[in-house]
Design a protein around this motif. Sequence first.
Motif, PDB file in Angstrom:
ATOM      1  N   SER A 182      54.430  35.854 -62.535  1.00 13.97           N
ATOM      2  CA  SER A 182      53.325  36.013 -63.484  1.00 13.97           C
ATOM      3  C   SER A 182      52.311  34.879 -63.393  1.00 13.97           C
ATOM      4  CB  SER A 182      53.855  36.134 -64.915  1.00 13.97           C
ATOM      5  OG  SER A 182      54.356  34.909 -65.391  1.00 13.97           O
ATOM      6  N   LYS A 183      52.729  33.707 -62.937  1.00 12.22           N
ATOM      7  CA  LYS A 183      51.813  32.567 -62.837  1.00 12.22           C
ATOM      8  C   LYS A 183      51.411  32.257 -61.392  1.00 12.22           C
ATOM      9  CE  LYS A 183      52.176  32.359 -67.197  1.00 12.22           C
ATOM     10  NZ  LYS A 183      51.101  32.991 -68.017  1.00 12.22           N
ATOM     11  N   LYS A 184      51.744  33.158 -60.478  1.00 12.08           N
ATOM     12  CA  LYS A 184      51.446  32.905 -59.067  1.00 12.08           C
ATOM     13  C   LYS A 184      49.948  32.756 -58.803  1.00 12.08           C
ATOM     14  CE  LYS A 184      52.475  34.547 -54.386  1.00 12.08           C
ATOM     15  NZ  LYS A 184      51.097  34.403 -53.880  1.00 12.08           N
ATOM     16  N   ALA A 185      49.114  33.589 -59.430  1.00 13.81           N
ATOM     17  CA  ALA A 185      47.666  33.480 -59.210  1.00 13.81           C
ATOM     18  C   ALA A 185      47.145  32.124 -59.649  1.00 13.81           C
ATOM     19  CB  ALA A 185      46.939  34.595 -59.961  1.00 13.81           C
ATOM     20  N   LEU A 186      47.653  31.629 -60.776  1.00 11.98           N
ATOM     21  CA  LEU A 186      47.263  30.293 -61.244  1.00 11.98           C
ATOM     22  C   LEU A 186      47.726  29.217 -60.271  1.00 11.98           C
ATOM     23  CD1 LEU A 186      48.153  30.549 -65.040  1.00 11.98           C
ATOM     24  CD2 LEU A 186      45.864  30.119 -64.128  1.00 11.98           C
ATOM     25  N   LEU A 187      48.961  29.303 -59.852  1.00 10.22           N
ATOM     26  CA  LEU A 187      49.512  28.278 -58.967  1.00 10.22           C
ATOM     27  C   LEU A 187      48.830  28.288 -57.604  1.00 10.22           C
ATOM     28  CD1 LEU A 187      53.286  28.657 -59.874  1.00 10.22           C
ATOM     29  CD2 LEU A 187      51.802  26.727 -60.438  1.00 10.22           C
ATOM     30  N   ASP A 188      48.557  29.463 -57.070  1.00 11.10           N
ATOM     31  CA  ASP A 188      47.869  29.545 -55.780  1.00 11.10           C
ATOM     32  C   ASP A 188      46.486  28.901 -55.862  1.00 11.10           C
ATOM     33  OD1 ASP A 188      50.021  30.842 -54.686  1.00 11.10           O
ATOM     34  OD2 ASP A 188      49.106  32.840 -54.719  1.00 11.10           O
ATOM     35  N   ALA A 189      45.763  29.198 -56.934  1.00 11.62           N
ATOM     36  CA  ALA A 189      44.430  28.621 -57.094  1.00 11.62           C
ATOM     37  C   ALA A 189      44.505  27.117 -57.298  1.00 11.62           C
ATOM     38  CB  ALA A 189      43.716  29.280 -58.267  1.00 11.62           C
ATOM     39  N   ALA A 190      45.496  26.666 -58.055  1.00 10.75           N
ATOM     40  CA  ALA A 190      45.629  25.231 -58.317  1.00 10.75           C
ATOM     41  C   ALA A 190      45.949  24.457 -57.043  1.00 10.75           C
ATOM     42  CB  ALA A 190      46.713  25.000 -59.360  1.00 10.75           C
ATOM     43  N   LYS A 191      46.782  25.040 -56.184  1.00  4.92           N
ATOM     44  CA  LYS A 191      47.120  24.361 -54.930  1.00  4.92           C
ATOM     45  C   LYS A 191      45.919  24.294 -53.991  1.00  4.92           C
ATOM     46  CE  LYS A 191      51.961  25.654 -55.416  1.00  4.92           C
ATOM     47  NZ  LYS A 191      53.063  26.546 -54.973  1.00  4.92           N
TER      48      LYS A 191
END
Length: 431
Positions: A182-191
Motif C-alpha cells: 500500500s505504501k510502495k508508490a510513496l517509497l518508490d518516489a521517496a527513493k
Amino acid sequence: MIRTLLALSFSAMLSQTVQADLSDAEMQMAAHIDQTQEQAVKLLEELVNINSGTMNFAGVRKVADRLAPEFEALGFNVRFEDGSAFNRAGHLVAELNGGAGAKIMLIGHLDTVFEPDSPFQKFEMVDENIARGPGISDMKGGNVIMLQALRALKAAGELDKMNIRVVITGDEELSGRPLDLSKKALLDAAKWADIAIGFEDGDGNPATANISRRGSVDWTLRIKGNPAHSSQVFSEDVGAGAIYEASRILNSFYTELRSESLLTFNPGRILGGTAVEHNPADNSGSAFGKNNVVAEHALVTGDIRAVSPQQLERVKDKMRFIVGQHLPQTQAVIEIGEGYPPMAPTEGNKKLLSLLSQVSQDLDQGQVTPVNPLNAGAADVSFAAAHVDMAIDGLGLKGTGGHTVEEKGHLDALPAQAKRAALLMHRLTQR
C-alpha cells in the motif's frame, strides 16, 4: 458570492504586497495565484462534493479522475496505480522530468474519513472566508494548493525545468495492508527524490509547519493464567491469573516509559476472563468470566507513538522486557505490528523549514516555526522522510475540526499557502 469570499482577512498571512526580495518570476507566480483564486475555490468545492471515504473505492477513483487532467495539462505523465492488491482504491501518480536539478516529491491524499453513510457530504460557505465540508482541510484543500503552486510555476515559465513526482494516495486515512504494497508508490518516489513536501493541514496554524511527526504502530498483548477457584488465587499451583498479570504489565508500562520525551503509548481495548473472543477487524470483542474463577485469559491492544525510529526501537525493547517479567504461573507475549514510521526532526528538515520561513517572510507572511510533535499525528510523509535529504509537511489548507462534521477550511489561506509552496519549490530548484 465568489468575489466576496476572496476578501482577505488574515492580515500578515494574506498581504499581497510585492516585496523587493522576490524575483520577477516569483512576483509573476504570486500574481497568477491571486488571479486564479476563484478557479481554485471552484475546484475545491467540486472535489469536496465527491464522497471519497477511504472504503468508497469508486469515490476515491472519481477524485483521482478529476485531478488527473489538471496535472496532464501541466505536462505531467499521469497514471492511476490500482490498489486491489492491498484492498484499497489505489493512488494517483504524476511525474515531470524537466532537468538536472533537485528531485522534489509532492504528497497528498484522495481519501477522507467520511464514508457514504456519513451525514456530512457537501461543501457550504460559513461566512465570506470560511467553508465547511468533508475533507476540505484534510486534505482536498492541500491538493488544490499543490496544483495552484504548480500552475503558478508553469505560468512563470519555471515548471518545465523541474523534476517533480506527485503521489496522491487513496488510503491515508485507513491504510491498506500489507503496508509494503500500500505504501510502495510513496517509497518508490521517496527513493527517487531528494526532497519531500507534504500538503496536509498541519496543526491548522499558518505560522507553523511539520518537520517532525510521531509514528504510530499497534501492539497486542496476550496473557494466560491457570484457571481455578478464586479461593486458590496466589497459591503456588494457581498463581496470579491473567488479569493480574495484565494489570502488572500495564502499570509497568505507565511507570517505566512515561519519562520518554514526546512518547505516548495507549491501551485502547482490554478483555479478560475465562474465555475471550477478539474481533480486530471491527475493533470489538467479548469476554466471559465469573467472580469466583481465576481468569485464564486476558488481551490488551494499543498503540505507540514515537518521534524517531531510535526511540521506537528502544521503547519496543523496554516493553518486551516488561512483558517477560511474569507473575507466578502466568505467561504473556506482546506482538508489535506494522504502522506509520516516525519522521524525525533531522538537520535537513530544519534547513528546509528555514528556507520555507524565508519564503514566507519575503512574501510578508511572517516567520514559520515547527509544529510540536505532540500535536502532529502520523501522515504519509513519514514513509518518505527516511529516504530523502529534506522533508516537510503542513503546506496544505489551514482549518479546524478535522475528522468531524465541523471540519472547516480558511479559503483566504489558500493563495497564501500556494505562494509559499510555489516559491519554495522554485528556490529549491535554483539551489
